[in-house]
Design an enzyme around this catalytic site. Sequence first.
Site, PDB file in Angstrom:
ATOM      1  N   GLY A   2       0.500  -1.003  -0.437  1.00 48.51           N
ATOM      2  CA  GLY A   2       0.567   0.252  -0.107  1.00 48.51           C
ATOM      3  C   GLY A   2       0.848   1.462  -0.059  1.00 48.51           C
ATOM      4  N   HIS A   3      -0.035   2.127   0.511  1.00 50.42           N
ATOM      5  CA  HIS A   3       0.838   3.257   0.199  1.00 50.42           C
ATOM      6  C   HIS A   3       1.381   3.623   1.354  1.00 50.42           C
ATOM      7  CE1 HIS A   3      -3.093   5.611   1.449  1.00 50.42           C
ATOM      8  NE2 HIS A   3      -3.292   4.509   1.824  1.00 50.42           N
ATOM      9  N   ASN A   4       2.860   4.914   0.992  1.00 52.67           N
ATOM     10  CA  ASN A   4       3.513   5.125   2.296  1.00 52.67           C
ATOM     11  C   ASN A   4       4.488   3.902   3.326  1.00 52.67           C
ATOM     12  OD1 ASN A   4       1.685   7.185   1.256  1.00 52.67           O
ATOM     13  ND2 ASN A   4       2.942   8.377   1.636  1.00 52.67           N
TER      14      ASN A   4
END
Lengths: 317, 317, 317
Positions: free
Chosen positions: C230-232
């Site tokens: 996922g993001h980050n």
Amino acid sequence: MKLKEIAEFLSLEYNGEDIEITALNSLLRANFTELTYCDGEKNAKDIPNTGAAAILVTKEYENLVPKDTKVLITQNPHLSFAFLSKLFAKPLFEQVKEKKQNIAKSAKIMPNVYIGNNVDIGENVVIMAGAFIGDNVSIGDESVIHPNVVIYNDSKIGKKCHLLANCVIGSDGFGYAHNKNGEHYKIYHNGNVILEDFVEIGACTTIDRAVFDSTIIKAGTKVDNLVQIGHNCDIGQNCIIVAQTGISGSSQLGRNVVMGGQSATSGHLKIGDFSTIAARGGVSKSLEGGRVYGGFPIMLQKDWLKLQAKIAIKFKE
Amino acid sequence: MKLKEIAEFLSLEYNGEDIEITALNSLLRANFTELTYCDGEKNAKDIPNTGAAAILVTKEYENLVPKDTKVLITQNPHLSFAFLSKLFAKPLFEQVKEKKQNIAKSAKIMPNVYIGNNVDIGENVVIMAGAFIGDNVSIGDESVIHPNVVIYNDSKIGKKCHLLANCVIGSDGFGYAHNKNGEHYKIYHNGNVILEDFVEIGACTTIDRAVFDSTIIKAGTKVDNLVQIGHNCDIGQNCIIVAQTGISGSSQLGRNVVMGGQSATSGHLKIGDFSTIAARGGVSKSLEGGRVYGGFPIMLQKDWLKLQAKIAIKFKE
Amino acid sequence: MKLKEIAEFLSLEYNGEDIEITALNSLLRANFTELTYCDGEKNAKDIPNTGAAAILVTKEYENLVPKDTKVLITQNPHLSFAFLSKLFAKPLFEQVKEKKQNIAKSAKIMPNVYIGNNVDIGENVVIMAGAFIGDNVSIGDESVIHPNVVIYNDSKIGKKCHLLANCVIGSDGFGYAHNKNGEHYKIYHNGNVILEDFVEIGACTTIDRAVFDSTIIKAGTKVDNLVQIGHNCDIGQNCIIVAQTGISGSSQLGRNVVMGGQSATSGHLKIGDFSTIAARGGVSKSLEGGRVYGGFPIMLQKDWLKLQAKIAIKFKE
């Protein structure tokens, strides 16, 4: 196709009136030009209510067939139907001299894109490199089709949708008929996929086309990466479906349902509006709306949390 | 490649007779022109039975090596082997002036397709837009390769197969050797993938190539979307593998095995003919055929259902 | 963009000094030309420490804002921020007369590849057919980009990386803001993805770009097929992430963490160096390093094994 040809193709006996069959359809949706089938005890109760022109059915249920519906007796209606589905399958792509394409001037089409015949592409649509747009597809205004996305023929994409890289819309569902030797015969899926407006589909997510009718994702629903949505699912408005979730065929989700990461449903069930399924929840029965569920088998999430805590205490050394 | 060059490349001592090494292979399959390795205690028992021309082995097991097999002593045979696998790796694609391609006239090739060198494509094969067909691939009559499918070099696809959009056949398996610092070195996979006749592979499904030999999917097996099948798996005839299942490397499935959605196996195990693994079942040991299993750890499905019912009752308030 | 324009776009009142806003950023990273937001109680404690030029905040927390930070009062800061994220979003691809491309002569580019503007491609890089390389991407020496891989704009790929077929690097993360009617508004992700050197990404794996800053996979980490990151996320050096694992947004993995097949993490947690998560392990809290965990909820793997054994005995008939 004539019914007598169909009978001949399937090596079945048919001596009745010959009629034109235009399509295959399910027991309750088939109309007076369509052929249907009954695949066993579970659906036999619906036979008297069919409006089909003709039916594939076992000898056992022949007496349930309405008088206006022609009868083809077969030992394995599902298998006969699978064979027929290939005959009625649309081609994967049409080869025409000159394609009809209705593409808005404001649309941007990048290189290496394939666009089929009879396609409608709305205002300001962006189609990125490597995308495949099958025949008879429509894409509403402002939607963005990312690189290497595959949209199979007959799919309908609404406005302001985002389809992220490498997702697949409208591949054949996973449906087979089986013979006595345990061999599986592909059922060609002649339905389609509909994405309403404001739908987002994640990267490498797959959404299967319906056998008949449509797999539908309603307006405002957001689907994360690597999700599988089976044939004939009906996903309500504004649902949130997190990564790696699997939704089996013919499941119905109400509006604003949340499916947590790696959750799943079995097929042919309903999840009520405003339900939340926690991550990894495995839904094996229909659920009423407005509550938070979790675990596998599924239960209320608060019960699952309590249960896990009790188990941990009970078995601690 | 000469054995002395190999020794030099690996900075190992070798003063014996120099011989030509044509390939790498496993302990029990390597022949008199191939080099093998023993990666530890588990496989040491097989050393005396190797027919390899040469072996990478630790000092500890040197005495087990047959007298006709040349010996390269190394502290980490697996790591030495990983380094070598790169030297023996085939190029991902060959650059030749003029490709040899044997493509039936009845085959339909859509635009933006890449077809490599030394490829055989049978009668009425359809290859849809964006597909990648690597070198030395063969595709049997009537098979359909859907948009953006990737078939890596050396893969063999049977007749009447359907490979759905964005699936990947023959990517490198997930195998690495490790050094003392916890760094991982890629093992280049020089085997291939074989799909026999009537196989269907779902959208975004990945099937890894073998280290040596072949990952094989036998005739009539149907694989759904987003499934992972690891290197060197041997999947029997007429299996049904439902979406998001993961089959770890070197697993063997008998014929007519059903793997439910999101099920999985660990590697190096056997599942007997006509077994069913329920959805989410996690197979961590070999299973005899003809029964229905479920749960994680795996058990008989009926026991898992009972267990869940008892747990629910036991811990109910 | 001027702050007064932003206020007007969001229909918010702002009568203070007008200033230029160059970007959006998080509370603690936003600088004196950037705008941030506070989405509720959890982050309110960080408001006094922001260095942002301006902040979207509810009336309730206005008093916590430092005096140098301009204030835009809104009932739903997250939603206002989502609206703004679209304004600040970079185009998915730039349309320029003549692209700037710095491609090493030794690089091999196969047919049907799209390469965007302002791209750097290093020595001996191989880019296989059908790949998409977005704007401002850099690819380090000796890396191999396999067929139909999608690398979104702004991604940075290190040296000697292998990106296997159909993987997706840098797609938008799954982040939305919600209004009172349960409608979801896309947050455009303006960060990027960084893969350091010696990283391998499996087939059909997806790695989302950060909202701000970067999703980062550190040197030597190997990721198998069909994995979602996922993001980050911040994945440490030399991790091994096995097939079908899902790592939720903003997770941090230390170095040499092993995630078994079909394992998962919830978001915003840390897993310590040299941890192993067994197959199917579901990590719902931060974990200290150096230990082997399993089960869901997560526990020490040895405890999970004991627990399963005890349950099996306890409930046996």
